[in-house]
Scaffold this active site. Sequence first.
Site, PDB file in Angstrom:
ATOM      1  N   ARG A  91       0.825  -1.213   0.000  1.00  0.00           N
ATOM      2  CA  ARG A  91       0.000   0.000   0.000  1.00  0.00           C
ATOM      3  C   ARG A  91       0.863   1.269   0.000  1.00  0.00           C
ATOM      4  NH1 ARG A  91      -4.849  -0.878   2.403  1.00  0.00           N
ATOM      5  NH2 ARG A  91      -3.815  -2.355   3.782  1.00  0.00           N
ATOM      6  N   TYR A  92       2.023   1.181   0.663  1.00  0.00           N
ATOM      7  CA  TYR A  92       2.886   2.356   0.823  1.00  0.00           C
ATOM      8  C   TYR A  92       4.184   2.113   0.053  1.00  0.00           C
ATOM      9  CZ  TYR A  92      -0.226   3.051   4.846  1.00  0.00           C
ATOM     10  OH  TYR A  92      -1.326   3.198   5.654  1.00  0.00           O
ATOM     11  N   ARG A  95       7.337   0.164   2.133  1.00  0.00           N
ATOM     12  CA  ARG A  95       7.106  -1.001   2.980  1.00  0.00           C
ATOM     13  C   ARG A  95       5.927  -1.803   2.452  1.00  0.00           C
ATOM     14  NH1 ARG A  95       5.395   3.730   4.767  1.00  0.00           N
ATOM     15  NH2 ARG A  95       3.475   4.004   5.934  1.00  0.00           N
ATOM     16  N   CYS A 111     -11.801  -8.549  14.547  1.00  0.00           N
ATOM     17  CA  CYS A 111     -10.698  -8.617  13.579  1.00  0.00           C
ATOM     18  C   CYS A 111     -11.051  -7.923  12.266  1.00  0.00           C
ATOM     19  CB  CYS A 111     -10.341 -10.076  13.290  1.00  0.00           C
ATOM     20  SG  CYS A 111      -9.063 -10.208  12.026  1.00  0.00           S
ATOM     21  N   ASP A 274     -11.838  -0.919  12.990  1.00  0.00           N
ATOM     22  CA  ASP A 274     -12.230  -0.855  11.579  1.00  0.00           C
ATOM     23  C   ASP A 274     -13.673  -1.321  11.395  1.00  0.00           C
ATOM     24  OD1 ASP A 274      -9.674  -0.001  10.524  1.00  0.00           O
ATOM     25  OD2 ASP A 274      -8.928  -1.972  11.154  1.00  0.00           O
ATOM     26  N   ASP A 311      -7.388   3.718   9.946  1.00  0.00           N
ATOM     27  CA  ASP A 311      -7.162   3.231   8.592  1.00  0.00           C
ATOM     28  C   ASP A 311      -8.353   3.710   7.788  1.00  0.00           C
ATOM     29  OD1 ASP A 311      -5.038   1.549   7.436  1.00  0.00           O
ATOM     30  OD2 ASP A 311      -5.209   0.500   9.367  1.00  0.00           O
TER      31      ASP A 311
HETATM   32  S1  SF4 Z   1      -6.840  -9.016  14.909  1.00  0.00           S
HETATM   33 FE1  SF4 Z   1      -4.867  -9.972  14.400  1.00  0.00          FE
HETATM   34  S2  SF4 Z   1      -4.588 -11.627  15.928  1.00  0.00           S
HETATM   35 FE2  SF4 Z   1      -6.754 -10.992  16.003  1.00  0.00          FE
HETATM   36  S3  SF4 Z   1      -7.762 -12.460  14.626  1.00  0.00           S
HETATM   37 FE3  SF4 Z   1      -7.269 -10.628  13.392  1.00  0.00          FE
HETATM   38  S4  SF4 Z   1      -5.281 -11.040  12.448  1.00  0.00           S
HETATM   39 FE4  SF4 Z   1      -5.588 -12.543  14.118  1.00  0.00          FE
END
Ligand code: SF4
Length: 362
Positions: A91-92, A95, A111, A274, A311
């Site tokens: 994306r950047y 990196r 998540c 998010d 984000d």
């Molecule tokens: S937030 Fe990170 S550690 Fe938690 S389920 Fe998603 S990818 Fe896995």
Amino acid sequence: MRLEQTLRTPADLAEAGLIAPSRQADLEAVAARYAIAITPTSAALIDPADPADSIARQFVPAPAELDASLEDMSDPIGDEPHSPLPGIVHRYPDRLLLMLTHTCATYCRFCFRRETVGPGGGGNLSASELNDALAYIASDPTIWEVILSGGDPLILSPRRLGAVMAALSQIDHVKVIRLHTRVPAVDPARMTPEMMRALKRSGKAVYVALHANHPRELTPAARAACARIIDAGIPMLSQSVLLRGVNDDPKVLERLMRAFVEIRIKPYYLHQADLAPGTAHLRTSLEEGQAVVGALRGHVSGLCQPTYVLDIPGGHGKVPVGPSYLKTNAEEQSVVLDPWGELHRLTAEQKSPASDEKIYIA
Ligand code: SF4
């Protein structure tokens, strides 16, 4: 009860006493959609008698995960448009993310990659996918930093992780390798001497960013695991997600940030949650987040201040969204707010450059 195994189904949760058996049927529908895993370490932290337990809120599934919010997005941070090949998100310019696995030790209910991590998410990169990903990194001299993210890279065996680190050691322009992980806290026994050797195998500057959201997650075993990483010469950073009912209280956030610093982990990012599907019940507003973060300023050491970031939905990158201390007062004058809420006038030079030479244009 002492648990030996990771809990992976509603039946496991009921048997471990983490949910009432009457909730099991409802949660089967959630389990059919989103992965469940709670390590013995995390399960042991949950108080089943507390319906608002901050650890349970992060790991025990809830029926609300099936509630759709109009704002939800299946790919909230826009990985897909920036993924030129499996395992890479670029994306950047300087990196990229190298996602070696779609598996995690434990699955967070909030998540941001919940549609792609878990048993249905494709497991580990295949050998040929990994070779292609490494060739992509080697072909672009602008890639300065490789971020191993996930899935959780520390779920891999030391042998497998060490092989990736050794391959990255051959790419001269990669100077920094950063890993984002929950493992030192949720499964500290994995932080063995072999894992330390694997982490150091690249010879590059390696950083480990620990994802933890509540001070109770930093158990004595987790602290010892982090000490092993840091004592091996690997600096650690923190990343946390601001979560309703977990850490959206300035006192809890303060305890978390102080705990990180006390164990030599520099607070790095506090993420606005998010817009992942089925997570509206865990999200705060940006305004609430700014109030919580603002309460730390001045009151808590600068070492303990994370950067509160968003984000931008859709894959437009990450930006700081903490409170602004530059304001305009009722007389339209530029002023600055101090940590205790007092306004102060800015000088003319502070407001704008004193001369053209001070304007930096890329
Ligand atoms: S937030 Fe990170 S550690 Fe938690 S389920 Fe998603 S990818 Fe896995």
